[in-house]
Design an enzyme around this catalytic site. Structure first.
Site, mmCIF file in Angstrom:
data_model
loop_
_atom_site.group_PDB
_atom_site.id
_atom_site.type_symbol
_atom_site.label_atom_id
_atom_site.label_comp_id
_atom_site.label_asym_id
_atom_site.label_seq_id
_atom_site.Cartn_x
_atom_site.Cartn_y
_atom_site.Cartn_z
ATOM 1 N N SER A 181 0.846 -1.196 0.000
ATOM 2 C CA SER A 181 0.000 0.000 0.000
ATOM 3 C C SER A 181 0.878 1.241 0.000
ATOM 4 O O SER A 181 2.042 1.172 -0.396
ATOM 5 C CB SER A 181 -0.947 -0.021 1.203
ATOM 6 O OG SER A 181 -1.923 0.993 1.081
ATOM 7 N N ASN A 182 0.369 2.369 0.430
ATOM 8 C CA ASN A 182 1.173 3.598 0.482
ATOM 9 C C ASN A 182 0.723 4.455 1.659
ATOM 10 O O ASN A 182 -0.161 4.065 2.421
ATOM 11 C CB ASN A 182 1.080 4.361 -0.841
ATOM 12 C CG ASN A 182 -0.350 4.710 -1.167
ATOM 13 O OD1 ASN A 182 -1.002 5.455 -0.446
ATOM 14 N ND2 ASN A 182 -0.868 4.155 -2.260
ATOM 15 N N ARG A 183 1.312 5.635 1.794
ATOM 16 C CA ARG A 183 1.122 6.425 3.017
ATOM 17 C C ARG A 183 -0.061 7.387 2.954
ATOM 18 O O ARG A 183 -0.208 8.244 3.828
ATOM 19 C CB ARG A 183 2.412 7.191 3.327
ATOM 20 C CG ARG A 183 3.527 6.251 3.746
ATOM 21 C CD ARG A 183 4.877 6.925 3.714
ATOM 22 N NE ARG A 183 4.906 8.119 4.536
ATOM 23 C CZ ARG A 183 5.848 9.040 4.480
ATOM 24 N NH1 ARG A 183 6.827 8.906 3.606
ATOM 25 N NH2 ARG A 183 5.809 10.090 5.261
#
Ligand code: C5P
Length: 359
Positions: free
Chosen positions: A165-167
């Site tokens: 995923s990402n931030r």
């Protein structure tokens, strides 16, 4: 400071009132709470809110809005010319009595119960009530606009325990949803699992998804109902080629390779649709902002592309503020200077409404 009169009319008001008062004050309103001078509730208001309750006899003047929360249907409605927002308690009658003034009735939340009450006895939460007050007092200049909005990250599962995923926290997207809903737009908020909460508004229809593929499917199902699409989500660019039903073992090697494939490009897919809505894309860039943004605008066939420099102070993931450079098809670039994400969202929505109507 615009003033709001809060009339809590039942025992449940003991639970609601202090929080409702605090939220109204945080939103910039001065608040008066109505209570009979000699009732135990009047004393409670004094202690819990640090406010002297007002007694209302007959006509109500000088308030921008009246909030009756919680109330029972038999509660006498004040004679007010301003909007009345009423949060009736489920099961205590069939609704609020009619009045000459504009009445906005708030149903309780579908998915959650407030204060542990089940079925009968439920009532709209203080957050819902306050958002309804703000909406009632906001110019409805986006009424008639149906906005498809994507927000938050997507999650690409590798096995039952791990994912890519990402931030992204969803803050920018939810700020756009909140401000658009306040201004009368209907918002389809298609969001990945995000830290930011879905804003409280009856104008927002939340559609939770997990992966880029699920987001694409939800977007394509929603496009025909929308005249504007704002794709703000930080879609994961790659997903594991294969999902393992069992947790992948570490093995003995010091190295591990996970094969990944590109996820579908949702923005480009919408841009290629024959009857695409007015399309707004986002671009989080760390270098060559203008060149990358213009390339994306054309390549993904957007009407507008909002670029932010994620390395600049106060911009990007998880910050409360943002600065955007908005690129348009005619080659122009407008700067929305550093401000809270809500403020930036409002400016962007004004820009979109001007251009979308012209198109
Ligand atoms: O190419 P890049 O990821 O920088 O493009 C960003 C824009 O494209 C954002 O509006 C984002 O929501 C959208 N996007 C998408 N699907 C992807 C990747 C990005 O809709 N798979």
């Amino acid at each position: 400071m615009p003033s709001v009169l809060l009339i809590p009319s039942t025992a449940a008001a003991f639970l609601h009132t202090p929080k409702t008062v605090a939220l109204l004050q945080d939103a910039g309103y001065s608040v008066a709470v109505a209570a009979e001078k000699d009732s135990p509730f009047a004393e409670y208001i004094r202690v819990a809110t640090n406010h002297e309750p007002v007694s209302i006899n007959g006509r109500i003047r000088g308030y921008k809005a009246v909030l009756m929360a919680p109330c029972t249907p038999d509660a006498p409605l004040p004679e007010a010319t301003c909007p009345i927002i009423a949060a009736p308690i489920v099961g205590c009658g069939d609704g609020v009595p009619s009045s000459k003034g504009k009445i906005i009735t708030l149903p309780p939340p579908q998915e959650a119960v407030s204060y542990g009450l089940l079925g009968k006895g439920r009532v709209a939460t203080p957050e819902q009530c306050v958002e309804a007050v703000i909406t009632a007092l906001t110019k409805q200049d986006l009424a008639g606009m149906d906005i498809l909005l994507t927000a938050g990250p997507t999650i690409e599962d590798a096995d039952p325990a791990r994912f890519i995923s990402n931030r992204s926290t969803g803050k920018m997207g939810t700020a756009i949803a909140k401000m658009a809903a306040r201004r009368g737009a209907h918002v389809y908020l298609i969001h990945g699992p995000m830290q930011a909460a879905v804003p409280f508004s009856s104008n927002i229809e939340a559609i939770p998804v997990r992966s880029a593929q699920e987001m694409l499917e939800a977007v394509l199902a929603t496009v025909p109902k929308s005249n504007v699409a704002i794709l703000c989500a930080a879609v994961a660019d790659f997903a594991p080629v294969q999902y393992s039903e069992e947790k992948i073992k570490k093995g003995k090697s010091q190295f591990f390779t996970l094969q990944m494939r590109r996820t579908p490009d949702i923005l480009a897919t919408v841009g290629a649709l024959p009857n695409k809505p007015f399309l707004v894309g986002f671009a989080a860039e760390s270098n060559d902002l203008a060149a990358n943004a213009t390339d994306k605008l054309v390549r993904k066939n957007c009407d507008m592309l909002c670029a932010n420099d994620i390395t600049a102070p106060g911009c990007g993931f998880a910050t409360a503020t943002n600065r955007l450079l908005v690129f348009q098809r005619n080659g122009s670039c407008i700067e929305i200077p550093l401000a809270t994400k809500e403020h930036v969202a409002n400016t962007l929505l004004t820009l979109i409404s001007k251009l979308a109507i012209r198109n």
